[in-house]
Design a protein around this motif. Structure first.
Motif, short mmCIF file in Angstrom:
data_model
loop_
_atom_site.label_atom_id
_atom_site.label_comp_id
_atom_site.label_asym_id
_atom_site.label_seq_id
_atom_site.Cartn_x
_atom_site.Cartn_y
_atom_site.Cartn_z
N MET A 1 -11.96 68.64 -14.88
CA MET A 1 -12.68 67.77 -15.78
C MET A 1 -13.98 67.34 -15.12
O MET A 1 -13.99 66.77 -14.04
CB MET A 1 -11.84 66.55 -16.13
N ALA A 2 -15.12 67.62 -15.78
CA ALA A 2 -16.42 67.27 -15.23
C ALA A 2 -16.60 65.76 -15.24
O ALA A 2 -16.25 65.07 -16.18
CB ALA A 2 -17.52 67.94 -16.05
N VAL A 3 -17.18 65.25 -14.15
CA VAL A 3 -17.46 63.83 -14.01
C VAL A 3 -18.97 63.63 -13.97
O VAL A 3 -19.67 64.34 -13.25
CB VAL A 3 -16.81 63.25 -12.74
N ALA A 236 -12.14 85.92 -19.80
CA ALA A 236 -13.04 85.86 -20.96
C ALA A 236 -12.57 84.83 -21.98
O ALA A 236 -13.23 84.62 -23.00
CB ALA A 236 -13.16 87.23 -21.61
N VAL A 237 -11.41 84.20 -21.74
CA VAL A 237 -10.89 83.18 -22.63
C VAL A 237 -11.50 81.84 -22.25
O VAL A 237 -11.44 81.40 -21.10
CB VAL A 237 -9.35 83.10 -22.55
N ALA A 238 -12.12 81.18 -23.22
CA ALA A 238 -12.79 79.90 -22.97
C ALA A 238 -11.85 78.72 -23.12
O ALA A 238 -12.01 77.70 -22.45
CB ALA A 238 -13.98 79.73 -23.93
N CYS A 239 -10.87 78.83 -24.01
CA CYS A 239 -9.97 77.70 -24.25
C CYS A 239 -8.70 78.18 -24.95
O CYS A 239 -8.67 79.27 -25.54
CB CYS A 239 -10.65 76.62 -25.10
N VAL A 240 -7.68 77.36 -24.84
CA VAL A 240 -6.46 77.53 -25.63
C VAL A 240 -6.50 76.48 -26.73
O VAL A 240 -6.90 75.33 -26.48
CB VAL A 240 -5.21 77.34 -24.75
N ARG A 258 -2.37 78.16 -16.60
CA ARG A 258 -2.43 79.44 -15.89
C ARG A 258 -3.78 80.12 -16.09
O ARG A 258 -4.27 80.78 -15.17
CB ARG A 258 -1.30 80.36 -16.36
N LEU A 259 -4.36 79.94 -17.25
CA LEU A 259 -5.69 80.52 -17.50
C LEU A 259 -6.80 79.66 -16.90
O LEU A 259 -7.93 80.12 -16.75
CB LEU A 259 -5.92 80.69 -19.00
N GLY A 260 -6.48 78.41 -16.58
CA GLY A 260 -7.48 77.52 -16.03
C GLY A 260 -8.54 77.11 -17.02
O GLY A 260 -9.72 76.98 -16.68
N VAL A 261 -8.13 76.90 -18.29
CA VAL A 261 -9.08 76.54 -19.34
C VAL A 261 -8.59 75.30 -20.08
O VAL A 261 -7.41 74.94 -20.00
CB VAL A 261 -9.26 77.70 -20.35
N MET A 333 -16.96 72.68 -26.54
CA MET A 333 -15.66 72.95 -27.13
C MET A 333 -15.42 72.11 -28.39
O MET A 333 -15.46 70.88 -28.33
CB MET A 333 -14.55 72.63 -26.13
N PRO A 334 -15.15 72.75 -29.53
CA PRO A 334 -14.72 72.00 -30.71
C PRO A 334 -13.33 71.41 -30.49
O PRO A 334 -12.65 71.71 -29.51
CB PRO A 334 -14.71 73.05 -31.83
N GLY A 335 -12.89 70.57 -31.42
CA GLY A 335 -11.56 69.98 -31.31
C GLY A 335 -11.56 68.82 -30.33
O GLY A 335 -12.60 68.33 -29.88
N ARG A 336 -10.37 68.36 -29.97
CA ARG A 336 -10.25 67.27 -29.01
C ARG A 336 -9.30 67.66 -27.90
O ARG A 336 -8.48 68.58 -28.04
CB ARG A 336 -9.77 65.98 -29.68
N ALA A 337 -9.42 66.96 -26.80
CA ALA A 337 -8.53 67.21 -25.67
C ALA A 337 -7.17 66.56 -25.93
O ALA A 337 -7.03 65.68 -26.78
CB ALA A 337 -9.14 66.65 -24.39
N ARG A 338 -6.20 66.98 -25.16
CA ARG A 338 -4.93 66.26 -25.15
C ARG A 338 -5.16 64.92 -24.44
O ARG A 338 -5.77 64.87 -23.38
CB ARG A 338 -3.88 67.06 -24.39
N GLY A 339 -4.74 63.84 -25.04
CA GLY A 339 -4.93 62.54 -24.43
C GLY A 339 -4.20 62.42 -23.12
O GLY A 339 -3.16 63.03 -22.90
N ARG A 340 -4.77 61.61 -22.22
CA ARG A 340 -4.13 61.39 -20.92
C ARG A 340 -4.10 59.90 -20.62
O ARG A 340 -5.11 59.20 -20.79
CB ARG A 340 -4.88 62.11 -19.81
N LEU A 341 -2.96 59.41 -20.19
CA LEU A 341 -2.83 58.05 -19.71
C LEU A 341 -2.50 58.10 -18.22
O LEU A 341 -1.45 58.61 -17.83
CB LEU A 341 -1.73 57.29 -20.45
#
Length: 603
Positions: A1-3, A236-240, A258-261, A333-341
């Motif tokens: 995650m970029a800071v 070549a996969v940018a996101c899941v 595993r894909l690191g995306v 990236m379109p969409g939203r991330a999975r929330g994290r607490l």
């Protein structure tokens, strides 16, 4: 995650430059207290604050002398592959120097700042100086398959070798031509080696769906097979992508890891808007989740308006998979991330006692939730962040709010003092998640967030360190608060701990209205251990007003204890060692007895 970087302003002369740099980078300014008039947050000690940010993984741009930054981070230098960028900017903005992390963003930051300030960028990394390019830092949207070969490849160029491109060129600079080094840019799998660097443009979005609790290995094998059949490299996969109802599916999360995306999520309504582009719409799926296709819809949604299905939905017993291709690499990236607490404990209050991992989680968080005093103790690390303060006594509302904010896709940190799992909010978070919605729990969406717990230095540990080593043998902790624990249960535990001869740490020893339990505890303990048993009272640990003192057990007075005091009661074996700097409390482990026994044995 970029800071996002933090810009440090250390002096009045550098303050205007700092704000110009911050505007160029979309960053905050942290200013030295008493020397800078305007900033998003202020700090007292430049070395300590720089070190804290660096340990948290935050990119640093210091408008100051390079030596200040070097001295600050030098003790922490260990692995250049994980350390954040550090950049120095002259007070007058004339020179920009990337000090650390050149190929991890520092050179890029320096270039942006230098261009915006019309300054000189003093880049010293060999490839950037000689060739204007770093082979191990491709443009955004491209991934290097074999980064371990980049150093040797750069050496080939620096020693006069030339490059042959295969397919597209993406660095935007003219490199010397020759057959010494091949730069292969391809969506397909390619085998790299010491003289061939393989770059993958990340143009593909991988859409996934699955039955609840699907086997991660089944999903991973399915994805590997689909990519191989389509001759698409994993790089070549940018996101899941998937529907938000699947945010907590281990099989989908595992593929992204595993894909690191990133994992990107969409609502049923957002996926239904892709219905006209689906190759295999399903009424069954619509009846179950509210859209006509999950894997195909998610792949298309994540690839953008110009994306097209390159691999239609395929199925196994429990998983579905589809692939969509965008004309350009997918960067935004379109969409939203999975929330994290992140449930974090910041220690007793002293910044030096806060773990680097906790600092990193706080730095990454979009919103801070907690008792206002605890957030204040974070100092400038909390500066400029959205914060939601809750009073003492609002613990359940605090945890519920944090979970629901994370359920919106936000990165939230729930801030506790000490260790979040010791008499703090960690247990309550999981209690809320364990309850059903009809049991005053949290929403279904909140059950799908990622919960991260990070250890902190507890008040118990802080007090023990100040004392010496009172926890050298068996110990226990008991809270004397009867707000949540029946008084009879507390007394029963006191008697058991007294009889067991444990060292005891009392949390919540007194309050304004609760003054008798500590005296009762003292009297119970005196029935089982000597009157001169050492007792440590530690108040406001790690703060300027810290106060540590010792008493005999029979002289323990309730009136000198408050809610900010940790009370450590020794066992019958605990004692004080009188040293030059004062008494230190310790509990022998029994080594002396072991040595005496060994000496008594016949040779």
């Amino acid at each position: 995650m970029a800071v996002t970087p933090i810009v440090l302003a250390l002096s009045k002369s550098g303050e205007p430059t700092a704000h110009k740099v911050a505007a160029l980078l979309g960053a905050q300014v942290h200013g030295r207290q008493g020397r800078v008039t305007k900033a998003d947050a202020f700090f007292d000690n430049a070395l300590d604050h720089t070190r804290d940010l660096f340990a948290a993984g935050v990119p640093i741009v210091g408008v100051c002398a390079s030596g200040i930054l070097v001295r600050a981070v030098a003790p922490l230098l260990a692995d250049k592959r994980s350390e954040p960028p550090v950049v120095a900017v002259a007070d007058d903005g004339s020179v920009v120097v990337p000090l650390l992390g050149g190929h991890r963003g520092a050179n890029r930051i320096a270039s942006t700042v230098a261009k915006g300030l019309n300054a000189v960028s003093a880049v010293t990394t060999a490839g950037d100086v000689a060739l204007g390019v770093a082979l191990d830092e491709p443009p955004a949207g491209y991934r290097l398959q074999n980064p371990e070969a980049a150093k040797g490849a750069m050496a080939i160029l620096l020693n006069g070798g030339g490059v042959v491109w295969s397919d597209e060129e993406m660095f935007g600079v003219d490199l010397p031509e020759g057959d010494d080094l091949e730069l292969l840019v391809t969506e397909a799998e390619g085998e790299g080696n010491d003289t061939r660097l393989v770059y993958h443009p990340q143009r593909f979005a991988l859409g996934l769906g699955c039955a609840r609790g699907a086997d991660p290995e089944e999903m991973w094998n399915h994805v590997q097979g689909a990519l191989h059949a389509a001759d698409v490299a994993q790089g070549a996969v940018a996101c899941v992508a998937s529907i938000d109802l699947k945010a907590d599916e281990p099989a989908i999360i595992e593929v992204a890891n595993r894909l690191g995306v990133p994992l990107r999520l969409f609502t049923a309504a957002e996926l239904e808007s892709e219905a006209s582009r689906l190759a295999n719409p399903s009424k069954v799926v619509f009846e179950e989740v509210g859209c006509h296709g999950v894997s195909e819809g998610a792949a298309l949604a994540a690839s953008g308006a110009d994306g097209e299905l390159s691999v239609e939905k395929s199925k196994t017993a429990n998983t579905t998979c589809a692939l969509a291709r965008s004309e350009d690499p997918i960067v935004d990236m379109p969409g939203r991330a999975r929330g994290r607490l992140s449930v974090v404990g910041i220690g007793p209050g002293q910044a030096a006692w806060r773990t680097p991992e906790v600092s990193k989680l706080v730095a990454e968080a979009e919103e801070l939730v907690g008792y206002g005093l605890y957030i204040d103790l974070l100092g400038p690390l909390a500066g400029g962040k959205e914060r939601s303060d809750f009073p003492l006594g609002g613990e359940e509302a605090r945890c519920r709010y944090a979970l629901e904010q994370a359920a919106k896709g936000k990165n939230v940190a729930l801030v506790c003092s000490g260790d979040a799992g010791i008499y703090a909010m960690g247990a309550l978070v999981f209690e809320l998640l364990d309850r059903g919605v009809d049991e005053h729990g949290v929403s279904d969406a909140a059950h799908r967030v990622e919960v991260v717990c990070s250890p902190g230095v507890s008040a118990l540990q802080g007090a023990a360190a100040r004392a010496g080593a009172p926890l050298g043998h068996d110990f226990c902790t008991i809270s004397l608060s009867d707000l949540l624990t029946p008084r009879d249960d507390i007394v029963r535990r006191l008697k058991a701990a007294a009889e067991g001869d444990f060292v005891i740490a009392f949390y919540n020893p007194v309050s304004k209205t609760r003054r008798t339990l500590l005296a009762e505890a003292r009297d119970i303990l005196l029935q089982h251990r000597p009157a001169d048993t050492p007792v440590m009272l530690a108040s406001s640990l790690g703060r300027p007003e810290e106060n540590v003192r010792y008493r005999r057990l029979d002289e323990l007075e309730v009136d000198e204890v408050d809610m900010l005091t940790v009370v450590l009661i020794g066992s019958s074996n605990s004692r004080l060692a009188e040293l030059g700097e004062g008494p230190r409390m310790f509990t022998p482990r029994g080594y002396a007895r072991k040595i005496d026994g060994d000496l008594a044995k016949p040779a």
